[in-house]
Scaffold this motif. Structure first.
Motif, PDB file in Angstrom:
ATOM      1  N   VAL A 197       0.825  -1.209   0.000  1.00 38.95           N
ATOM      2  CA  VAL A 197       0.000   0.000   0.000  1.00 38.95           C
ATOM      3  C   VAL A 197       0.854   1.252   0.000  1.00 38.95           C
ATOM      4  CG1 VAL A 197      -1.817  -1.203   1.282  1.00 38.95           C
ATOM      5  CG2 VAL A 197      -0.115   0.161   2.529  1.00 38.95           C
ATOM      6  N   SER A 198       0.180   2.362  -0.248  1.00 40.34           N
ATOM      7  CA  SER A 198       0.795   3.678  -0.105  1.00 40.34           C
ATOM      8  C   SER A 198       0.952   3.984   1.383  1.00 40.34           C
ATOM      9  CB  SER A 198      -0.105   4.737  -0.753  1.00 40.34           C
ATOM     10  OG  SER A 198      -1.436   4.644  -0.242  1.00 40.34           O
ATOM     11  N   PRO A 199       1.990   4.744   1.758  1.00 41.87           N
ATOM     12  CA  PRO A 199       2.187   5.034   3.171  1.00 41.87           C
ATOM     13  C   PRO A 199       1.133   5.978   3.752  1.00 41.87           C
ATOM     14  CG  PRO A 199       3.817   6.187   1.859  1.00 41.87           C
ATOM     15  CD  PRO A 199       3.094   5.262   0.930  1.00 41.87           C
ATOM     16  N   LEU A 200       0.441   6.723   2.891  1.00 40.83           N
ATOM     17  CA  LEU A 200      -0.627   7.610   3.342  1.00 40.83           C
ATOM     18  C   LEU A 200      -1.945   7.096   2.798  1.00 40.83           C
ATOM     19  CD1 LEU A 200      -1.340  10.299   4.833  1.00 40.83           C
ATOM     20  CD2 LEU A 200      -1.194  11.423   2.598  1.00 40.83           C
ATOM     21  N   GLY A 201      -2.881   6.780   3.689  1.00 38.99           N
ATOM     22  CA  GLY A 201      -4.207   6.344   3.285  1.00 38.99           C
ATOM     23  C   GLY A 201      -5.215   7.454   3.506  1.00 38.99           C
ATOM     24  N   VAL A 202      -6.415   7.288   2.965  1.00 45.33           N
ATOM     25  CA  VAL A 202      -7.466   8.294   3.075  1.00 45.33           C
ATOM     26  C   VAL A 202      -8.678   7.676   3.753  1.00 45.33           C
ATOM     27  CG1 VAL A 202      -9.038   9.809   1.806  1.00 45.33           C
ATOM     28  CG2 VAL A 202      -6.669   9.570   1.055  1.00 45.33           C
ATOM     29  N   SER A 203      -9.153   8.353   4.787  1.00 47.61           N
ATOM     30  CA  SER A 203     -10.346   7.913   5.517  1.00 47.61           C
ATOM     31  C   SER A 203     -11.576   8.655   5.007  1.00 47.61           C
ATOM     32  CB  SER A 203     -10.166   8.182   7.015  1.00 47.61           C
ATOM     33  OG  SER A 203     -11.392   8.058   7.706  1.00 47.61           O
ATOM     34  N   GLY A 204     -12.709   7.978   5.058  1.00 43.43           N
ATOM     35  CA  GLY A 204     -13.965   8.605   4.647  1.00 43.43           C
ATOM     36  C   GLY A 204     -14.730   9.251   5.778  1.00 43.43           C
ATOM     37  N   HIS A 205     -14.077   9.459   6.923  1.00 46.10           N
ATOM     38  CA  HIS A 205     -14.782   9.900   8.133  1.00 46.10           C
ATOM     39  C   HIS A 205     -15.548  11.196   7.941  1.00 46.10           C
ATOM     40  CE1 HIS A 205     -15.495  10.134  12.482  1.00 46.10           C
ATOM     41  NE2 HIS A 205     -15.220  11.414  12.375  1.00 46.10           N
ATOM     42  N   TYR A 206     -14.948  12.170   7.244  1.00 45.87           N
ATOM     43  CA  TYR A 206     -15.575  13.488   7.132  1.00 45.87           C
ATOM     44  C   TYR A 206     -16.255  13.722   5.781  1.00 45.87           C
ATOM     45  CZ  TYR A 206     -13.288  14.641  11.513  1.00 45.87           C
ATOM     46  OH  TYR A 206     -12.902  14.646  12.836  1.00 45.87           O
ATOM     47  N   GLY A 207     -16.571  12.654   5.085  1.00 52.46           N
ATOM     48  CA  GLY A 207     -17.393  12.775   3.890  1.00 52.46           C
ATOM     49  C   GLY A 207     -16.712  13.432   2.703  1.00 52.46           C
ATOM     50  N   LEU A 208     -15.450  13.126   2.491  1.00 51.99           N
ATOM     51  CA  LEU A 208     -14.750  13.625   1.310  1.00 51.99           C
ATOM     52  C   LEU A 208     -15.573  13.305   0.060  1.00 51.99           C
ATOM     53  CD1 LEU A 208     -12.003  14.784   0.156  1.00 51.99           C
ATOM     54  CD2 LEU A 208     -11.316  12.379  -0.104  1.00 51.99           C
ATOM     55  N   PRO A 209     -15.772  14.263  -0.858  1.00 51.55           N
ATOM     56  CA  PRO A 209     -16.529  13.964  -2.076  1.00 51.55           C
ATOM     57  C   PRO A 209     -15.903  12.806  -2.860  1.00 51.55           C
ATOM     58  CG  PRO A 209     -16.215  16.331  -1.848  1.00 51.55           C
ATOM     59  CD  PRO A 209     -15.378  15.680  -0.783  1.00 51.55           C
ATOM     60  N   VAL A 210     -16.717  12.128  -3.632  1.00 52.56           N
ATOM     61  CA  VAL A 210     -16.262  10.954  -4.370  1.00 52.56           C
ATOM     62  C   VAL A 210     -15.055  11.281  -5.238  1.00 52.56           C
ATOM     63  CG1 VAL A 210     -16.895   9.350  -6.214  1.00 52.56           C
ATOM     64  CG2 VAL A 210     -18.498   9.792  -4.349  1.00 52.56           C
ATOM     65  N   GLU A 211     -15.074  12.467  -5.861  1.00 56.25           N
ATOM     66  CA  GLU A 211     -13.939  12.809  -6.726  1.00 56.25           C
ATOM     67  C   GLU A 211     -12.643  12.939  -5.935  1.00 56.25           C
ATOM     68  OE1 GLU A 211     -16.530  16.624  -6.353  1.00 56.25           O
ATOM     69  OE2 GLU A 211     -16.808  14.444  -6.468  1.00 56.25           O
ATOM     70  N   GLY A 212     -12.745  13.150  -4.630  1.00 62.26           N
ATOM     71  CA  GLY A 212     -11.549  13.232  -3.806  1.00 62.26           C
ATOM     72  C   GLY A 212     -10.805  11.909  -3.736  1.00 62.26           C
ATOM     73  N   TYR A 213     -11.535  10.821  -3.609  1.00 68.60           N
ATOM     74  CA  TYR A 213     -10.884   9.503  -3.578  1.00 68.60           C
ATOM     75  C   TYR A 213     -10.230   9.192  -4.925  1.00 68.60           C
ATOM     76  CZ  TYR A 213     -13.932   9.235   0.497  1.00 68.60           C
ATOM     77  OH  TYR A 213     -14.568   9.511   1.676  1.00 68.60           O
ATOM     78  N   LEU A 214     -10.914   9.619  -5.985  1.00 67.57           N
ATOM     79  CA  LEU A 214     -10.344   9.417  -7.311  1.00 67.57           C
ATOM     80  C   LEU A 214      -9.050  10.226  -7.455  1.00 67.57           C
ATOM     81  CD1 LEU A 214     -10.783   8.078 -10.076  1.00 67.57           C
ATOM     82  CD2 LEU A 214     -12.072  10.113 -10.758  1.00 67.57           C
ATOM     83  N   ARG A 215      -9.079  11.468  -6.965  1.00 69.27           N
ATOM     84  CA  ARG A 215      -7.889  12.304  -7.010  1.00 69.27           C
ATOM     85  C   ARG A 215      -6.758  11.684  -6.186  1.00 69.27           C
ATOM     86  NH1 ARG A 215      -4.309  15.235  -9.541  1.00 69.27           N
ATOM     87  NH2 ARG A 215      -3.342  16.857  -8.263  1.00 69.27           N
ATOM     88  N   ALA A 216      -7.098  11.119  -5.028  1.00 69.54           N
ATOM     89  CA  ALA A 216      -6.081  10.475  -4.191  1.00 69.54           C
ATOM     90  C   ALA A 216      -5.433   9.314  -4.939  1.00 69.54           C
ATOM     91  CB  ALA A 216      -6.705   9.996  -2.893  1.00 69.54           C
TER      92      ALA A 216
END
Length: 682
Positions: free
Chosen positions: A434-453
């Motif tokens: 995995v990447s050393p930095l992961g992204v949590s969905g806790h605060y409702g990041l917009p869907v395009e945010g995960y795609l950008r990540a």
């Protein structure tokens, strides 16, 4: 006679349809038509309306400054929906309706079951300068409400000349008041308060465990006879914050509780802020009326019954047994009953639709049925139709009015680019890379945010069932793309069957074939990890449903022991403010090659400071030897881009590190005092 299709009543009639109420309400935003305004008012006040419908109506009335709407906003603070109550409190503050709303706001502060509502009410009252009514917040069951009060008090007392008056507001019984005083003294003077005495439940509860899942399992393992013997202790757990624990207490009382034990348990259900109504309902629903009568009369016969028990017992008089049978006790206890009586609602103004409906005479009702456009309210027309025994739809417009359609973008499948990992690392034996930095969905990041990540090299995500946008992101991916990302999922359960259900739910909700990383979440006790739990985790892995499993904890001792015992991965808190993991956990992980994930790297944003960038918080943990990966939980694309910079540019300059450590030392001191005062459970 039907309402004409082009009449305002034809449009407001559409508010009566639950399928269209919200969209119609939003279409009326800014309206000056009386029929539409009254329709919105009636939707807000309709206790059977859905929260989304009432909230939409409330938003659409923001422009209206009439007395009718102001009255509606105040009444909406009593909505059955917490989200609507919060929105109504916000409108009270925005419109500065403090004078007419004070009684309602105080009622919310002292009796609402949702801490978010109580905090909103507290802030509104404080903004209005109603300091003298804020005292109940000092012993609020939830620390966030106590903290909101502390913030106001700290601000008001910055001038030494005002501090005595500010402290004079804290008049409720100890011990929370003493801790708030200690916190304020620290904030004003910088002097660290002395250690306070806390209640240790293990001193009176032999099967106690701080982990709710373990405590619930301990109660289950007692069996019926064990719970019967423990009823004197169980009564004190009837208001435990975890429903799993409460359910075992309620079962024991229903099965074997004596009259005195019922009365004892009811005495702990006196604070409506702890949402005691569901507990009372589950305790008494379906119980033989003779038993309810016996308990109620026992309480009423007490010389000075606890107010919570008294309120419940008095409610049974006249319902379960004739009130005359307890008349002497009810008269004797009348002063106490007045103290726990429910507040009465203010009458509606004469011009209000509800008053007009109540004042209808048969003659006027018949006149409205013949000429419905003489009225502007469907609530009144519905009352007239009922009096005349005419179906309300006989008055409806011939052609139902529909709100203008809002074009919806089709939900297209998402296509992930090839994810180019930056400094990849493997998590656990045979685990995902995995990447050393992961992204949590806790605060409702917009869907395009995960795609950008993903475009920036992130293939690790943190999911819980209420992370709606992350779920949408995952389900819009193709099966092949879903196999290219890794999701960390966990469970709060301590029962093998329930743990498997949590795994299956995650797989189903995200359309996954396998969970990459599965953790026993927030482990507070090794009693949570029984042999049958460990065996179930092994079965989940053998069945191909889980790739690797581990545990997460705030407790460094548990994290260290888990590492020594071979748990891999382990998740633990770490930041520039909470550094003890660097000496108490991470060296053990490095020696044994254990993967460590870290969380809370910004202390929920409290660590941030203008002297360094937010992304530096993640650089700090990722540059700490022994840390494999960490998670950011952005709420928007701007925060995401900033935090992703720690992935692209991992170096942490020495001067920035020093600033982080300085801020972290301050934060740790603040956090320690805060935890021992405002947040302490006593």
């Amino acid at each position: 006679m039907r309402v004409p299709n082009d009449h305002p009543l034809a449009r407001s009639y559409a508010l009566l349809d639950p399928n269209t109420a919200a969209s119609v309400a939003l279409a009326f935003r800014g309206t000056v038509e009386r029929a539409e305004i009254e329709g919105l008012v009636e939707l807000v006040l309709n206790r059977e309306a859905r929260a989304t419908d009432a909230a939409a109506a409330l938003r659409s009335l923001e422009h209206d400054t009439s007395e009718l709407v102001a009255d509606t906003i105040v009444r909406a603070t009593g909505s059955p929906h917490p989200s609507v109550r919060i929105a109504a409190v916000g409108e009270v503050a925005r419109r500065k309706l403090f004078g007419v709303a004070e009684r309602s706001l105080v009622q919310l502060l002292t009796a609402d079951a949702f801490w978010q509502v109580r905090r909103a009410a507290l802030n509104a009252l404080a903004e209005a300068g109603r300091r003298e009514v804020l005292a109940p917040a000092s012993n609020d069951p939830h620390w966030r409400v106590r903290y909101a009060l502390a913030q106001w008090l700290e601000t008001w007392g910055r001038d030494p000349a005002t501090r005595a008056a500010v402290l004079g507001l804290l008049v409720l019984p100890k011990p929370h008041v003493e801790r708030l005083r200690a916190y304020l003294h620290y904030r004003w003077t910088g002097e660290t308060p002395a250690e306070g005495v806390t209640d240790d439940p293990s001193a009176w509860c032999p099967f106690w465990d701080w982990d709710p899942a373990v405590l619930a399992r301990n109660l289950e393992l007692l069996g019926r006879s064990g719970r019967r013997d423990a009823l004197p202790v169980l009564a004190r757990l009837v208001n435990h914050p975890d429903e799993r624990v409460r359910s075992w207490v309620v079962l024991a009382l229903r099965e074997d509780g004596s009259v005195a034990q019922w009365a004892h348990a009811l005495s702990y259900l006196g604070d409506p802020r702890e949402d005691t109504a569901p507990v009372l309902d589950s305790l008494t629903r379906g119980v033989e009326l003779d038993r309810v009568e016996e308990v109620a009369k026992h309480i009423l016969a007490m010389e000075s019954p606890p107010l919570a028990a008294l309120k419940w017992a008095a409610a049974q008089a006249g319902e379960v047994f004739p009130a005359e049978e307890a008349a002497t006790d009810l008269v004797r206890l009348r002063p106490q009953l007045v103290a726990v009586s429910e507040p009465t609602e203010e009458p509606f103004p004469d011009t209000h639709p509800y008053s007009r409906a109540a004042a209808l005479t048969p003659a006027r009702a018949n006149e409205l049925i013949e000429h419905p456009t003489q009225e502007t309210s469907w609530f009144v027309l519905a009352r007239a139709a009922k009096l005349c025994r005419v179906p309300i739809w006989h008055l409806a417009p011939q052609a139902p009015w529909k709100a203008p359609a809002v074009p919806r973008e089709p939900v297209e499948p998402l296509s992930l680019p090839a994810i180019n990992l930056v400094r990849p690392r493997q998590i656990g034996p045979g685990g995902p890379v995995v990447s050393p930095l992961g992204v949590s969905g806790h605060y409702g990041l917009p869907v395009e945010g995960y795609l950008r990540a993903a475009e920036q090299g992130v293939n690790l995500f943190f999911w819980e069932p209420n992370y709606v946008t992350l779920t949408r992101f995952m389900t819009r991916l193709s099966p092949a793309d879903r196999r290219g990302v890794h999701v960390l999922v966990g469970t709060f359960e301590a029962d093998p069957v329930k743990i498997r259900k949590d795994v299956e739910r995650a797989l189903r909700n995200m359309k996954l074939e396998r969970i990459s990383i599965f953790l026993i979440f927030w482990t507070q006790s090794w009693q949570r990890i029984t042999p049958d739990v460990r065996a179930e985790l092994d079965r989940l892995k053998a069945d191909g449903l889980v790739q690797v499993y581990g545990l997460s904890t705030h407790n460094r001792g548990i994290a260290r022991d888990a590492i020594i015992e071979g748990w891999n991965p382990v998740m633990v808190r770490h930041s520039a403010a909470h550094r003890k993991a660097e000496t108490e956990v991470l060296p053990f992980a490095r020696e044994r090659g254990i993967s460590v994930l870290t969380f809370n790297n910004t202390c929920y944003g409290r660590l941030l400071d203008p002297s360094f960038r937010p992304s530096d918080c993640f650089r700090y943990t990722l540059n700490t030897p022994g840390v494999s990966a960490c998670f950011t939980a952005p709420s928007n694309l701007e925060y995401l881009e900033e935090n992703l910079d720690a992935l692209r540019n991992p170096e942490l300059a020495d001067e920035v590190r020093e600033k982080l450590l300085k801020r972290g030392a301050w934060m740790y001191r603040e956090d320690t005092v805060f935890r021992k005062t405002v947040r302490a459970e006593v």
